[in-house]
Design a protein around this motif. Sequence first.
Motif, PDB file in Angstrom:
ATOM      1  N   GLY A   1      -6.268   4.633  -8.076  1.00 52.12           N
ATOM      2  CA  GLY A   1      -5.833   4.173  -6.758  1.00 52.12           C
ATOM      3  C   GLY A   1      -6.731   3.071  -6.215  1.00 52.12           C
ATOM      4  O   GLY A   1      -6.253   2.091  -5.621  1.00 52.12           O
ATOM      5  N   GLU A   2      -8.041   3.212  -6.445  1.00 52.43           N
ATOM      6  CA  GLU A   2      -8.980   2.194  -5.949  1.00 52.43           C
ATOM      7  C   GLU A   2      -8.773   0.856  -6.667  1.00 52.43           C
ATOM      8  O   GLU A   2      -8.828  -0.203  -6.048  1.00 52.43           O
ATOM      9  CB  GLU A   2     -10.432   2.655  -6.135  1.00 52.43           C
ATOM     10  CG  GLU A   2     -10.859   3.818  -5.265  1.00 52.43           C
ATOM     11  CD  GLU A   2     -10.961   3.479  -3.785  1.00 52.43           C
ATOM     12  OE1 GLU A   2     -10.892   2.287  -3.431  1.00 52.43           O
ATOM     13  OE2 GLU A   2     -11.078   4.420  -2.979  1.00 52.43           O
TER      14      GLU A   2
ATOM     15  N   LYS B   1      -5.430  -5.856  -2.304  1.00 53.10           N
ATOM     16  CA  LYS B   1      -6.265  -6.562  -1.301  1.00 53.10           C
ATOM     17  C   LYS B   1      -6.758  -7.904  -1.820  1.00 53.10           C
ATOM     18  O   LYS B   1      -6.679  -8.914  -1.122  1.00 53.10           O
ATOM     19  CB  LYS B   1      -7.496  -5.712  -0.950  1.00 53.10           C
ATOM     20  CG  LYS B   1      -7.206  -4.447  -0.197  1.00 53.10           C
ATOM     21  CD  LYS B   1      -8.531  -3.697   0.025  1.00 53.10           C
ATOM     22  CE  LYS B   1      -8.282  -2.220   0.128  1.00 53.10           C
ATOM     23  NZ  LYS B   1      -9.518  -1.425   0.121  1.00 53.10           N
TER      24      LYS B   1
ATOM     25  N   SER C   1      -5.638  -0.602  -5.266  1.00 52.74           N
ATOM     26  CA  SER C   1      -5.905  -1.095  -3.899  1.00 52.74           C
ATOM     27  C   SER C   1      -6.630  -2.433  -3.957  1.00 52.74           C
ATOM     28  O   SER C   1      -6.341  -3.337  -3.167  1.00 52.74           O
ATOM     29  CB  SER C   1      -6.762  -0.095  -3.115  1.00 52.74           C
ATOM     30  OG  SER C   1      -6.020   1.042  -2.816  1.00 52.74           O
TER      31      SER C   1
ATOM     32  N   LEU D   1       1.386   3.298  -3.244  1.00 51.11           N
ATOM     33  CA  LEU D   1       0.308   4.023  -3.931  1.00 51.11           C
ATOM     34  C   LEU D   1       0.597   5.522  -4.055  1.00 51.11           C
ATOM     35  O   LEU D   1       0.189   6.157  -5.025  1.00 51.11           O
ATOM     36  CB  LEU D   1      -1.024   3.791  -3.207  1.00 51.11           C
ATOM     37  CG  LEU D   1      -1.541   2.345  -3.264  1.00 51.11           C
ATOM     38  CD1 LEU D   1      -2.717   2.149  -2.314  1.00 51.11           C
ATOM     39  CD2 LEU D   1      -1.942   1.979  -4.694  1.00 51.11           C
ATOM     40  N   ALA D   2       1.314   6.074  -3.070  1.00 49.53           N
ATOM     41  CA  ALA D   2       1.620   7.511  -3.133  1.00 49.53           C
ATOM     42  C   ALA D   2       2.510   7.808  -4.339  1.00 49.53           C
ATOM     43  O   ALA D   2       2.326   8.814  -5.030  1.00 49.53           O
ATOM     44  CB  ALA D   2       2.297   7.960  -1.840  1.00 49.53           C
TER      45      ALA D   2
ATOM     46  N   PRO E   1       0.812  -1.225   0.000  1.00 47.07           N
ATOM     47  CA  PRO E   1       0.000   0.000   0.000  1.00 47.07           C
ATOM     48  C   PRO E   1       0.843   1.272   0.000  1.00 47.07           C
ATOM     49  O   PRO E   1       0.423   2.293  -0.551  1.00 47.07           O
ATOM     50  CB  PRO E   1      -0.810  -0.116   1.299  1.00 47.07           C
ATOM     51  CG  PRO E   1      -0.860  -1.570   1.599  1.00 47.07           C
ATOM     52  CD  PRO E   1       0.429  -2.148   1.082  1.00 47.07           C
ATOM     53  N   GLN E   2       2.038   1.224   0.579  1.00 49.85           N
ATOM     54  CA  GLN E   2       2.894   2.414   0.638  1.00 49.85           C
ATOM     55  C   GLN E   2       3.333   2.873  -0.751  1.00 49.85           C
ATOM     56  O   GLN E   2       3.782   4.006  -0.925  1.00 49.85           O
ATOM     57  CB  GLN E   2       4.144   2.132   1.490  1.00 49.85           C
ATOM     58  CG  GLN E   2       3.874   1.920   2.968  1.00 49.85           C
ATOM     59  CD  GLN E   2       3.270   0.565   3.293  1.00 49.85           C
ATOM     60  OE1 GLN E   2       3.277  -0.345   2.461  1.00 49.85           O
ATOM     61  NE2 GLN E   2       2.734   0.431   4.498  1.00 49.85           N
TER      62      GLN E   2
ATOM     63  N   ALA F   1      -2.864   2.925   2.610  1.00 47.12           N
ATOM     64  CA  ALA F   1      -1.635   2.774   3.386  1.00 47.12           C
ATOM     65  C   ALA F   1      -1.774   3.321   4.812  1.00 47.12           C
ATOM     66  O   ALA F   1      -1.161   2.790   5.741  1.00 47.12           O
ATOM     67  CB  ALA F   1      -0.479   3.469   2.669  1.00 47.12           C
TER      68      ALA F   1
ATOM     69  N   GLY G   1     -15.209   0.974  -3.082  1.00 48.42           N
ATOM     70  CA  GLY G   1     -14.106   1.288  -3.991  1.00 48.42           C
ATOM     71  C   GLY G   1     -14.536   1.341  -5.447  1.00 48.42           C
ATOM     72  O   GLY G   1     -14.303   2.339  -6.137  1.00 48.42           O
TER      73      GLY G   1
ATOM     74  N   TRP H   1      -2.984  -8.961  -0.004  1.00 43.21           N
ATOM     75  CA  TRP H   1      -2.070  -8.161   0.827  1.00 43.21           C
ATOM     76  C   TRP H   1      -0.622  -8.653   0.782  1.00 43.21           C
ATOM     77  O   TRP H   1       0.211  -8.214   1.578  1.00 43.21           O
ATOM     78  CB  TRP H   1      -2.520  -8.104   2.286  1.00 43.21           C
ATOM     79  CG  TRP H   1      -3.833  -7.417   2.510  1.00 43.21           C
ATOM     80  CD1 TRP H   1      -5.035  -8.017   2.715  1.00 43.21           C
ATOM     81  CD2 TRP H   1      -4.097  -6.003   2.543  1.00 43.21           C
ATOM     82  NE1 TRP H   1      -6.031  -7.072   2.878  1.00 43.21           N
ATOM     83  CE2 TRP H   1      -5.481  -5.826   2.779  1.00 43.21           C
ATOM     84  CE3 TRP H   1      -3.305  -4.862   2.380  1.00 43.21           C
ATOM     85  CZ2 TRP H   1      -6.076  -4.570   2.864  1.00 43.21           C
ATOM     86  CZ3 TRP H   1      -3.896  -3.613   2.484  1.00 43.21           C
ATOM     87  CH2 TRP H   1      -5.269  -3.478   2.716  1.00 43.21           C
TER      88      TRP H   1
ATOM     89  N   SER I   1     -11.356   5.061  -0.501  1.00 49.09           N
ATOM     90  CA  SER I   1     -12.458   4.377   0.188  1.00 49.09           C
ATOM     91  C   SER I   1     -12.007   3.757   1.509  1.00 49.09           C
ATOM     92  O   SER I   1     -12.801   3.640   2.444  1.00 49.09           O
ATOM     93  CB  SER I   1     -13.063   3.301  -0.722  1.00 49.09           C
ATOM     94  OG  SER I   1     -12.126   2.288  -0.998  1.00 49.09           O
TER      95      SER I   1
END
Lengths: 147, 111
Positions: A48-49, A56, A52, A19-20, A16-17, B23, A108, A61, B55
Amino acid sequence: MIGEGPEGTFVLTSEPQRLAGLREWLREELTRHKVEQQEQFGLQVAVGEICSNSIKHAYNWLGGKPIHVSVRGTDDRLIIEVRDFGKKFDPQSYQPPDLEAVPEGGIGLHLVRQFVDELSFDVTEEQGTRWTLVKYRPGRTPGARPA
Amino acid sequence: MEIQVTQASEVTVVVPKGDLDTASAAQMKQTLGALLDAGKTRLVVDLGGVAYMDSAGLGQLVNAMKLARKAGGDLRLCALSEETLRVFKTTRLNKEMALYPTRQAAIASWR
């Protein structure tokens, strides 16, 4: 593994880190494609969704797995593809959120649909899912002939 | 993400800075959960320092709002940017959650 691939392509791994960094790259890419500032936020949320969801659901993960994002522009539309190589998206398992029930999760894809004009997915390749997001340029209506 | 927590009389003010996304959602969940566990159910979250929200971040705010209301309090939001407000509007959460233009207005709403 993280960084730019061929022009208009970004490869991130499934933490997840990451994504920025994707958002930063996407912002520059959208600016290069002359996407107006107010549209950029929505497209960042949409992409981004999808990423994500790959983190997930496709990769459960698990870090270190690749996600490819590409942006192409034509006169009348912007086409963004997100490709993962994990568990394929199963539309049968997707429940649209009940917005009347003030949902805490499952929103999402709802958000994605609010910020793009077309959303489709392809699970016919050997591994993973290829998502295609289309956003028409201002004044260009969906259904018009491609440029 | 940096999250500051301050007390304004009986209202607890949470001030995140950075992106509230997949995150950082767990950090927000932990912060709000700890406050609720400590009986701090009158919450204001100042989103003035949050330029991006997805979300996952939204879900943590909704979850904490529900828990706070169940305990007789509420979670109220303030200082949303035009962009983050769009995320609330597209999910109709702007109708369900209490939104205020400024932190002062959100704190004053408890009086």
